[in-house]
Design a protein around this motif. Structure first.
Motif, PDB file in Angstrom:
ATOM      1  N   GLY A  35      -4.127 -31.032  20.027  1.00 54.71           N
ATOM      2  CA  GLY A  35      -4.837 -29.973  19.303  1.00 54.71           C
ATOM      3  C   GLY A  35      -6.353 -30.083  19.407  1.00 54.71           C
ATOM      4  O   GLY A  35      -7.068 -29.758  18.462  1.00 54.71           O
TER       5      GLY A  35
ATOM      6  N   ASN B 183     -10.461 -25.911  22.336  1.00 53.51           N
ATOM      7  CA  ASN B 183     -11.429 -25.288  21.438  1.00 53.51           C
ATOM      8  C   ASN B 183     -11.519 -23.772  21.572  1.00 53.51           C
ATOM      9  O   ASN B 183     -12.513 -23.187  21.196  1.00 53.51           O
ATOM     10  CB  ASN B 183     -12.809 -25.943  21.546  1.00 53.51           C
TER      11      ASN B 183
ATOM     12  N   GLN C  55      -6.272 -22.194  21.773  1.00 58.10           N
ATOM     13  CA  GLN C  55      -5.133 -22.187  22.718  1.00 58.10           C
ATOM     14  C   GLN C  55      -3.836 -22.637  22.060  1.00 58.10           C
ATOM     15  O   GLN C  55      -2.777 -22.123  22.353  1.00 58.10           O
ATOM     16  CB  GLN C  55      -5.358 -23.172  23.875  1.00 58.10           C
TER      17      GLN C  55
ATOM     18  N   ALA D 266       4.240 -36.019  29.059  1.00 61.75           N
ATOM     19  CA  ALA D 266       3.100 -35.117  28.872  1.00 61.75           C
ATOM     20  C   ALA D 266       2.294 -35.393  27.607  1.00 61.75           C
ATOM     21  O   ALA D 266       1.125 -35.031  27.523  1.00 61.75           O
ATOM     22  CB  ALA D 266       3.590 -33.664  28.862  1.00 61.75           C
TER      23      ALA D 266
ATOM     24  N   PRO E 237     -11.118 -35.368  30.079  1.00 61.37           N
ATOM     25  CA  PRO E 237     -12.069 -34.630  29.257  1.00 61.37           C
ATOM     26  C   PRO E 237     -12.843 -35.613  28.387  1.00 61.37           C
ATOM     27  O   PRO E 237     -12.460 -36.795  28.302  1.00 61.37           O
ATOM     28  CB  PRO E 237     -11.171 -33.732  28.399  1.00 61.37           C
TER      29      PRO E 237
ATOM     30  N   ALA F  56      -6.973 -36.857  23.390  1.00 62.51           N
ATOM     31  CA  ALA F  56      -6.217 -35.738  23.977  1.00 62.51           C
ATOM     32  C   ALA F  56      -5.088 -36.232  24.880  1.00 62.51           C
ATOM     33  O   ALA F  56      -5.142 -37.325  25.439  1.00 62.51           O
ATOM     34  CB  ALA F  56      -7.162 -34.840  24.763  1.00 62.51           C
TER      35      ALA F  56
ATOM     36  N   GLY G 121      -0.834 -33.733  29.103  1.00 63.90           N
ATOM     37  CA  GLY G 121      -0.221 -32.402  29.242  1.00 63.90           C
ATOM     38  C   GLY G 121      -1.145 -31.320  28.702  1.00 63.90           C
ATOM     39  O   GLY G 121      -1.282 -30.243  29.292  1.00 63.90           O
TER      40      GLY G 121
ATOM     41  N   PHE H 294      -4.399 -31.491  28.554  1.00 62.12           N
ATOM     42  CA  PHE H 294      -5.528 -31.378  29.483  1.00 62.12           C
ATOM     43  C   PHE H 294      -5.147 -30.447  30.639  1.00 62.12           C
ATOM     44  O   PHE H 294      -5.897 -29.536  31.001  1.00 62.12           O
ATOM     45  CB  PHE H 294      -5.891 -32.776  29.991  1.00 62.12           C
TER      46      PHE H 294
ATOM     47  N   GLY I 233      -7.141 -27.551  29.640  1.00 56.29           N
ATOM     48  CA  GLY I 233      -8.485 -27.980  30.001  1.00 56.29           C
ATOM     49  C   GLY I 233      -8.822 -27.634  31.439  1.00 56.29           C
ATOM     50  O   GLY I 233      -8.066 -26.928  32.122  1.00 56.29           O
ATOM     51  N   SER I 234      -9.946 -28.149  31.920  1.00 57.66           N
ATOM     52  CA  SER I 234     -10.362 -27.766  33.265  1.00 57.66           C
ATOM     53  C   SER I 234     -10.929 -28.924  34.077  1.00 57.66           C
ATOM     54  O   SER I 234     -10.774 -28.971  35.297  1.00 57.66           O
ATOM     55  CB  SER I 234     -11.400 -26.650  33.173  1.00 57.66           C
ATOM     56  N   GLY I 235     -11.575 -29.856  33.439  1.00 59.38           N
ATOM     57  CA  GLY I 235     -12.207 -30.954  34.177  1.00 59.38           C
ATOM     58  C   GLY I 235     -13.071 -31.699  33.197  1.00 59.38           C
ATOM     59  O   GLY I 235     -12.870 -31.607  31.992  1.00 59.38           O
ATOM     60  N   GLY I 236     -14.062 -32.409  33.684  1.00 56.67           N
ATOM     61  CA  GLY I 236     -14.931 -33.112  32.743  1.00 56.67           C
ATOM     62  C   GLY I 236     -15.470 -34.371  33.374  1.00 56.67           C
ATOM     63  O   GLY I 236     -16.076 -34.341  34.451  1.00 56.67           O
TER      64      GLY I 236
ATOM     65  N   TYR J 107      -2.043 -22.426  29.269  1.00 56.41           N
ATOM     66  CA  TYR J 107      -1.940 -22.564  27.801  1.00 56.41           C
ATOM     67  C   TYR J 107      -0.478 -22.683  27.335  1.00 56.41           C
ATOM     68  O   TYR J 107      -0.154 -22.276  26.202  1.00 56.41           O
ATOM     69  CB  TYR J 107      -2.575 -21.361  27.091  1.00 56.41           C
TER      70      TYR J 107
ATOM     71  N   ILE K 235       5.363 -28.445  29.921  1.00 56.84           N
ATOM     72  CA  ILE K 235       5.241 -29.598  30.825  1.00 56.84           C
ATOM     73  C   ILE K 235       5.765 -30.817  30.074  1.00 56.84           C
ATOM     74  O   ILE K 235       5.320 -31.090  28.952  1.00 56.84           O
ATOM     75  CB  ILE K 235       3.756 -29.821  31.224  1.00 56.84           C
TER      76      ILE K 235
ATOM     77  N   TRP L 192     -20.157 -32.992  27.762  1.00 57.26           N
ATOM     78  CA  TRP L 192     -19.178 -31.899  27.696  1.00 57.26           C
ATOM     79  C   TRP L 192     -19.168 -31.311  26.282  1.00 57.26           C
ATOM     80  O   TRP L 192     -20.233 -31.151  25.688  1.00 57.26           O
ATOM     81  CB  TRP L 192     -17.803 -32.380  28.215  1.00 57.26           C
TER      82      TRP L 192
ATOM     83  N   LEU M 280     -20.085 -30.727  19.598  1.00 58.51           N
ATOM     84  CA  LEU M 280     -19.506 -31.298  18.374  1.00 58.51           C
ATOM     85  C   LEU M 280     -20.559 -32.062  17.582  1.00 58.51           C
ATOM     86  O   LEU M 280     -20.681 -31.908  16.364  1.00 58.51           O
ATOM     87  CB  LEU M 280     -18.346 -32.227  18.741  1.00 58.51           C
TER      88      LEU M 280
HETATM   89  P1  FAD Z   1      -3.947 -29.075  22.991  1.00 58.39           P
HETATM   90  O1  FAD Z   1      -5.215 -28.619  22.403  1.00 58.39           O
HETATM   91  O2  FAD Z   1      -2.885 -29.529  22.055  1.00 58.39           O
HETATM   92  O3  FAD Z   1      -3.344 -27.933  23.925  1.00 58.39           O
HETATM   93  C1  FAD Z   1      -4.134 -27.247  24.850  1.00 58.39           C
HETATM   94  C2  FAD Z   1      -3.319 -26.072  25.412  1.00 58.39           C
HETATM   95  O4  FAD Z   1      -2.286 -26.586  26.218  1.00 58.39           O
HETATM   96  C3  FAD Z   1      -2.611 -25.230  24.357  1.00 58.39           C
HETATM   97  O5  FAD Z   1      -2.528 -23.913  24.824  1.00 58.39           O
HETATM   98  C4  FAD Z   1      -1.223 -25.823  24.274  1.00 58.39           C
HETATM   99  O6  FAD Z   1      -0.267 -24.856  23.843  1.00 58.39           O
HETATM  100  C5  FAD Z   1      -0.996 -26.221  25.716  1.00 58.39           C
HETATM  101  N1  FAD Z   1      -0.171 -27.419  25.893  1.00 58.39           N
HETATM  102  C6  FAD Z   1      -0.362 -28.656  25.360  1.00 58.39           C
HETATM  103  N2  FAD Z   1       0.540 -29.510  25.843  1.00 58.39           N
HETATM  104  C7  FAD Z   1       1.337 -28.808  26.691  1.00 58.39           C
HETATM  105  C8  FAD Z   1       2.469 -29.132  27.483  1.00 58.39           C
HETATM  106  N3  FAD Z   1       2.950 -30.363  27.525  1.00 58.39           N
HETATM  107  N4  FAD Z   1       3.044 -28.143  28.217  1.00 58.39           N
HETATM  108  C9  FAD Z   1       2.561 -26.873  28.199  1.00 58.39           C
HETATM  109  N5  FAD Z   1       1.508 -26.513  27.456  1.00 58.39           N
HETATM  110  C10 FAD Z   1       0.897 -27.466  26.719  1.00 58.39           C
HETATM  111  N6  FAD Z   1     -11.797 -29.838  27.970  1.00 58.39           N
HETATM  112  C11 FAD Z   1     -12.072 -30.155  29.247  1.00 58.39           C
HETATM  113  O7  FAD Z   1     -11.415 -29.657  30.148  1.00 58.39           O
HETATM  114  N7  FAD Z   1     -13.074 -31.051  29.537  1.00 58.39           N
HETATM  115  C12 FAD Z   1     -13.807 -31.660  28.577  1.00 58.39           C
HETATM  116  O8  FAD Z   1     -14.638 -32.505  28.880  1.00 58.39           O
HETATM  117  C13 FAD Z   1     -13.547 -31.312  27.223  1.00 58.39           C
HETATM  118  N8  FAD Z   1     -14.260 -31.878  26.205  1.00 58.39           N
HETATM  119  C14 FAD Z   1     -13.965 -31.540  24.915  1.00 58.39           C
HETATM  120  C15 FAD Z   1     -14.694 -32.123  23.861  1.00 58.39           C
HETATM  121  C16 FAD Z   1     -14.425 -31.782  22.538  1.00 58.39           C
HETATM  122  C17 FAD Z   1     -15.209 -32.447  21.447  1.00 58.39           C
HETATM  123  C18 FAD Z   1     -13.418 -30.831  22.262  1.00 58.39           C
HETATM  124  C19 FAD Z   1     -13.097 -30.435  20.849  1.00 58.39           C
HETATM  125  C20 FAD Z   1     -12.694 -30.255  23.290  1.00 58.39           C
HETATM  126  C21 FAD Z   1     -12.947 -30.600  24.620  1.00 58.39           C
HETATM  127  N9  FAD Z   1     -12.201 -30.064  25.667  1.00 58.39           N
HETATM  128  C22 FAD Z   1     -12.492 -30.386  26.957  1.00 58.39           C
HETATM  129  C23 FAD Z   1     -11.036 -29.253  25.387  1.00 58.39           C
HETATM  130  C24 FAD Z   1      -9.776 -30.149  25.133  1.00 58.39           C
HETATM  131  O9  FAD Z   1     -10.100 -31.317  24.426  1.00 58.39           O
HETATM  132  C25 FAD Z   1      -9.125 -30.628  26.383  1.00 58.39           C
HETATM  133  O10 FAD Z   1      -8.813 -29.588  27.237  1.00 58.39           O
HETATM  134  C26 FAD Z   1      -7.884 -31.490  26.092  1.00 58.39           C
HETATM  135  O11 FAD Z   1      -7.490 -32.073  27.279  1.00 58.39           O
HETATM  136  C27 FAD Z   1      -6.734 -30.759  25.469  1.00 58.39           C
HETATM  137  O12 FAD Z   1      -5.698 -31.700  25.243  1.00 58.39           O
HETATM  138  P2  FAD Z   1      -4.820 -31.651  23.931  1.00 58.39           P
HETATM  139  O13 FAD Z   1      -3.745 -32.667  24.074  1.00 58.39           O
HETATM  140  O14 FAD Z   1      -5.633 -31.735  22.717  1.00 58.39           O
HETATM  141  O15 FAD Z   1      -4.186 -30.190  24.088  1.00 58.39           O
END
Ligand code: FAD
Length: 465
Positions: free
Chosen positions: A78, A81, A84, A114, A137, A143, A146, A148, A152-155, A199, A205, A321, A326
């Motif tokens: 979660g 940002n 999603q 994942a 990231p 995080a 899965g 990411f 996500g996209s990169g970082g 998303y 995954i 990033w 934050l």
């Molecule tokens: P979640 O937030 O739980 O989910 C992200 C999305 O993926 C949601 O749509 C969810 O439904 C879906 N999802 C999750 N798991 C699965 C799965 N197993 N199968 C299918 N769908 C799934 N992002 C970057 O890319 N680079 C960065 O450097 C970066 N820095 C960040 C810094 C901060 C402080 C914050 C708040 C966010 C940042 N982000 C960044 C965004 C985010 O943290 C990353 O993309 C992170 O990898 C998301 O992982 P999560 O486990 O929290 O996914």
């Protein structure tokens, strides 16, 4: 009609949470980064959270949700940002926290479930084989892999390896479909794009295989400059130095470093623009000689830090990033930010134009990356937010000046990305989620095939609670 009570009865014996306060907490991500999303999504909550402990249990959850027409929104940690991971029409949050095992470490790749946390994956691969993930990231320590890939996209690592969209940065995905009898699919090569950065709208995954690279002893360095463009030019120069092994490279404009990096404040005098970077220990001496010629001042280097500082300071990637934003939000909750691309080869000229246009209303934050084989920069500039109209205007002015915006103030895939239908992801959704139960409201092409992206209007999901 979704039948939540029947779903609960079918899932008896599994880990289910329906306490409204906890369910709401697990229905949120970092959407509140955006004042626009905060207004739109504050109230969103699921009906329940299900936490499967194995892929077999996950498949049972998918079957039962399909049977009872309950929407499913997958959740890693979660930390997304743009909302999603928020269940816009309620239903079930599918929490992957317990699918978190590292399955296998090979030479050059790791297989993991994942829900594995990236930092913990690296702990295991470093310990057992001296290897680490290419990319993570800045939310590395919380995080999931899965999340990411799906959100996500990169970082960190993108200065060397590009982004997740680049073929080769994901080896293989295992994906479960949303059908009466869910299928388990293996995806490799270009098929990966069907579900990466979708998303979780068209499959869940459950397992990933990611490439590994040789682990390094990374040194955190902060270099100060009196003028921001000198910092940006230095970052561009070292980003292009072929022999220098870097993992992170950001340029951040005054007054953000001194005002926002509270624990590093004693190292960063007011008035300093900084380049914050991670360099392999073996490249440190080369870097220091380049700093010596640059006119910049070494403000901090973790190889010379005291034990107390090493314990108390966050790693440099947690200044970069979205962590820059934050840290800013903690000091000044009224700010927000943009996501911009400054395309190669005019990236620095475009940065300069935008800085001149907006001054301290939009202080610069650049992240240098390899993009289509060239070193360029993304921007995550801070915006001193006044109104939603002005925010829209600032984004429009960027686009009119050749700096594409990835809109961080929209919850849909298309508006946050290329502002057009992704036919590959849409076709896979038709195949893998024919009833549209996965993360409803996030893919415009599915919800409203006639939506016209050219109008610049905002998509409002009619099913939003
Ligand atoms: P979640 O937030 O739980 O989910 C992200 C999305 O993926 C949601 O749509 C969810 O439904 C879906 N999802 C999750 N798991 C699965 C799965 N197993 N199968 C299918 N769908 C799934 N992002 C970057 O890319 N680079 C960065 O450097 C970066 N820095 C960040 C810094 C901060 C402080 C914050 C708040 C966010 C940042 N982000 C960044 C965004 C985010 O943290 C990353 O993309 C992170 O990898 C998301 O992982 P999560 O486990 O929290 O996914």
């Amino acid at each position: 009609m979704a039948d939540i009570e029947a779903l609960k009865a079918d899932l008896a014996g599994m880990k289910i949470e329906d306490n409204p306060a906890i369910v709401k907490q697990k229905s949120r991500d970092f959407f509140w980064y955006s004042p626009v999303l905060k207004r739109q999504l504050e109230h969103v909550t699921a009906d329940l959270v299900v936490t499967p402990s194995s892929e077999a249990e996950l498949i049972e959850v998918m079957k039962a949700c399909h049977r009872h027409k309950v929407p499913v929104t997958t959740r890693g940690a979660g930390t997304g940002n743009y909302g999603q991971a928020m269940p816009l029409t309620g239903g079930a949050v599918l929490n992957l926290a317990e699918l978190n095992r590292v399955v296998e470490v090979k030479r050059g790749a790791v297989v993991a479930e994942a829900g594995a946390i990236m930092y913990e994956m690296d702990e295991q691969t470093r310990g057992s084989s001296g290897q680490e993930l290419r990319l993570h990231p800045s939310t590395y320590r919380t995080a999931t892999i899965g999340g990411f890939i799906a959100g996500g996209s990169g970082g960190v690592g993108s200065i060397r390896w590009g982004g997740l969209r680049d073929l080769g940065n994901i080896v293989r995905l295992k994906v479960v479909t949303m059908e009466a009898e869910p299928r388990v699919l293996e995806m490799t090569g270009e098929d990966i794009h069907k579900v990466s950065h979708a998303y979780g709208t068209n499959g869940v995954i459950t397992e990933v295989e990611m490439p590994l690279t040789l682990a390094q002893d990374w040194v955190d360095v902060i270099v100060g400059f009196d003028a921001f463009m000198d910092a940006a030019r230095f970052a561009d120069q070292i980003g292009n130095a072929d022999g220098l092994l870097l993992k992170e490279l950001a340029a951040i404009a005054d007054p953000l470093p001194h005002d926002y990096f509270l624990r590093h404040k004693k190292f960063i005098p007011s008035g300093q623009n900084v380049v914050a970077l991670m360099v392999a220990e073996s490249s440190l001496l080369a870097l220091k000689s380049m700093i010596g010629r640059s006119g910049g001042t070494m403000l901090y280097s973790s190889d010379e830090a005291s034990d107390a500082d090493l314990k108390s300071l966050p790693p440099v990637y947690e200044l970069a990033w979205n962590h820059t934003t934050l840290r800013g939000l903690r000091v000044d909750p009224t700010i927000t930010y943009l996501q911009v691309l400054y395309p190669y080869p005019d990236h620095l000229a475009r940065v300069e134009t935008m800085n001149r246009m907006f001054g301290d209303e939009v202080p610069a934050h650049l992240e240098f990356v390899r993009f289509d084989g060239k070193i360029t920069c993304f921007g995550l500039p801070i915006v001193r937010f006044t109104t939603e109209d002005r925010l829209e205007e600032i984004m429009r002015l960027h686009e009119e000046n050749g700096c594409p915006i990835f809109n961080a103030h929209r919850y849909t895939l298309e508006e946050g990305g290329m502002k057009q239908t992704d036919e590959v992801q849409l076709a896979f959704k038709r195949d893998a989620d024919p009833d549209g139960l996965l993360n409803p409201g996030k893919m415009i092409a599915w919800e409203d095939p006639d939506f016209d992206f050219r109008t610049g209007g905002t998509f409002l999901f009619p099913g939003l609670q």
